[in-house]
Design a protein around this motif. Sequence first.
Motif, PDB file in Angstrom:
ATOM      1  N   GLN A   1      -9.818 -53.477 -13.912  1.00  0.00           N
ATOM      2  CA  GLN A   1     -10.890 -52.516 -14.196  1.00  0.00           C
ATOM      3  C   GLN A   1     -10.375 -51.084 -14.101  1.00  0.00           C
ATOM      4  O   GLN A   1     -10.721 -50.243 -14.937  1.00  0.00           O
ATOM      5  CB  GLN A   1     -12.054 -52.717 -13.225  1.00  0.00           C
ATOM      6  N   VAL A   2      -9.563 -50.808 -13.100  1.00  0.00           N
ATOM      7  CA  VAL A   2      -8.979 -49.470 -12.957  1.00  0.00           C
ATOM      8  C   VAL A   2      -8.071 -49.188 -14.148  1.00  0.00           C
ATOM      9  O   VAL A   2      -8.126 -48.114 -14.755  1.00  0.00           O
ATOM     10  CB  VAL A   2      -8.209 -49.338 -11.627  1.00  0.00           C
TER      11      VAL A   2
ATOM     12  N   LEU B   1      -7.633 -38.490  -8.631  1.00  0.00           N
ATOM     13  CA  LEU B   1      -7.935 -39.834  -8.133  1.00  0.00           C
ATOM     14  C   LEU B   1      -9.404 -39.985  -7.754  1.00  0.00           C
ATOM     15  O   LEU B   1     -10.010 -41.041  -7.992  1.00  0.00           O
ATOM     16  CB  LEU B   1      -7.025 -40.173  -6.959  1.00  0.00           C
ATOM     17  N   THR B   2      -9.991 -38.942  -7.189  1.00  0.00           N
ATOM     18  CA  THR B   2     -11.414 -38.994  -6.844  1.00  0.00           C
ATOM     19  C   THR B   2     -12.270 -39.132  -8.092  1.00  0.00           C
ATOM     20  O   THR B   2     -13.211 -39.937  -8.137  1.00  0.00           O
ATOM     21  CB  THR B   2     -11.812 -37.736  -6.038  1.00  0.00           C
ATOM     22  N   ARG B   3     -11.943 -38.386  -9.136  1.00  0.00           N
ATOM     23  CA  ARG B   3     -12.692 -38.480 -10.396  1.00  0.00           C
ATOM     24  C   ARG B   3     -12.504 -39.850 -11.037  1.00  0.00           C
ATOM     25  O   ARG B   3     -13.460 -40.437 -11.560  1.00  0.00           O
ATOM     26  CB  ARG B   3     -12.253 -37.374 -11.350  1.00  0.00           C
ATOM     27  N   LEU B   4     -11.272 -40.372 -11.010  1.00  0.00           N
ATOM     28  CA  LEU B   4     -11.007 -41.709 -11.530  1.00  0.00           C
ATOM     29  C   LEU B   4     -11.852 -42.737 -10.786  1.00  0.00           C
ATOM     30  O   LEU B   4     -12.483 -43.601 -11.395  1.00  0.00           O
ATOM     31  CB  LEU B   4      -9.514 -42.036 -11.400  1.00  0.00           C
ATOM     32  N   LYS B   5     -11.890 -42.642  -9.466  1.00  0.00           N
ATOM     33  CA  LYS B   5     -12.673 -43.562  -8.631  1.00  0.00           C
ATOM     34  C   LYS B   5     -14.146 -43.537  -9.037  1.00  0.00           C
ATOM     35  O   LYS B   5     -14.761 -44.594  -9.227  1.00  0.00           O
ATOM     36  CB  LYS B   5     -12.517 -43.169  -7.159  1.00  0.00           C
ATOM     37  N   HIS B   6     -14.710 -42.337  -9.181  1.00  0.00           N
ATOM     38  CA  HIS B   6     -16.128 -42.233  -9.536  1.00  0.00           C
ATOM     39  C   HIS B   6     -16.409 -42.881 -10.884  1.00  0.00           C
ATOM     40  O   HIS B   6     -17.413 -43.584 -11.038  1.00  0.00           O
ATOM     41  CB  HIS B   6     -16.581 -40.772  -9.529  1.00  0.00           C
ATOM     42  N   VAL B   7     -15.551 -42.653 -11.862  1.00  0.00           N
ATOM     43  CA  VAL B   7     -15.750 -43.236 -13.188  1.00  0.00           C
ATOM     44  C   VAL B   7     -15.627 -44.749 -13.153  1.00  0.00           C
ATOM     45  O   VAL B   7     -16.465 -45.474 -13.676  1.00  0.00           O
ATOM     46  CB  VAL B   7     -14.787 -42.614 -14.228  1.00  0.00           C
ATOM     47  N   VAL B   8     -14.568 -45.249 -12.521  1.00  0.00           N
ATOM     48  CA  VAL B   8     -14.345 -46.692 -12.488  1.00  0.00           C
ATOM     49  C   VAL B   8     -15.466 -47.399 -11.732  1.00  0.00           C
ATOM     50  O   VAL B   8     -15.992 -48.418 -12.198  1.00  0.00           O
ATOM     51  CB  VAL B   8     -12.973 -47.032 -11.855  1.00  0.00           C
ATOM     52  N   GLU B   9     -15.853 -46.866 -10.591  1.00  0.00           N
ATOM     53  CA  GLU B   9     -16.885 -47.528  -9.787  1.00  0.00           C
ATOM     54  C   GLU B   9     -18.261 -47.441 -10.448  1.00  0.00           C
ATOM     55  O   GLU B   9     -19.127 -48.266 -10.166  1.00  0.00           O
ATOM     56  CB  GLU B   9     -16.909 -46.964  -8.368  1.00  0.00           C
ATOM     57  N   ALA B  10     -18.471 -46.482 -11.340  1.00  0.00           N
ATOM     58  CA  ALA B  10     -19.748 -46.359 -12.048  1.00  0.00           C
ATOM     59  C   ALA B  10     -19.778 -47.163 -13.343  1.00  0.00           C
ATOM     60  O   ALA B  10     -20.839 -47.336 -13.935  1.00  0.00           O
ATOM     61  CB  ALA B  10     -20.026 -44.888 -12.364  1.00  0.00           C
TER      62      ALA B  10
END
Length: 155
Positions: free
Chosen positions: A17-18, A141-150
């Motif tokens: 997913q990432v 990385l924080t922005r990537l996390k928010h997009v992937v988790e959403a």
Amino acid sequence: MSRTLEATIDIAASPQQVWAVLADLPRMKEFSPQCRGMKVLGGPVGIGTSTININRRGALVWPTTSKILAFEPGRELRFRVNENRTIWSFVLEPSETGTRVVQRREAPTGTTKISRTLINLAMGGTESFDDEMIVGMNATLTRLKHVVEATPVTA
């Protein structure tokens, strides 16, 4: 010579997913505070693929080119910026909660003289610029996390 820079984050999603988000290189501008665009040249992305990148820091805007050195789905994306010889990588590792992503910037052979000169003249010097890069990597990385988790999981 610039030191190796690194940032790490845990994302509550599988490595696949990432990867689905990270490997879409034109989306890099959504995550990186410095990257304003990354255009893939040629066909599908893989080892040897070239990109043209537009970077921005305040009023300064500059192009770079890069070459993909590793493209292992669900595992690693690594590319070299041709103009300064830095190597950027994202390594994905399965974790208990999903995926740990490690972003790294290395300069194993040093950077180019013109790159060092420009950083010293226009960006406050190597140490200051490297510190700013770490802040930017953590933001990426924080922005990537928010997009992937959403992003909803599709079967």
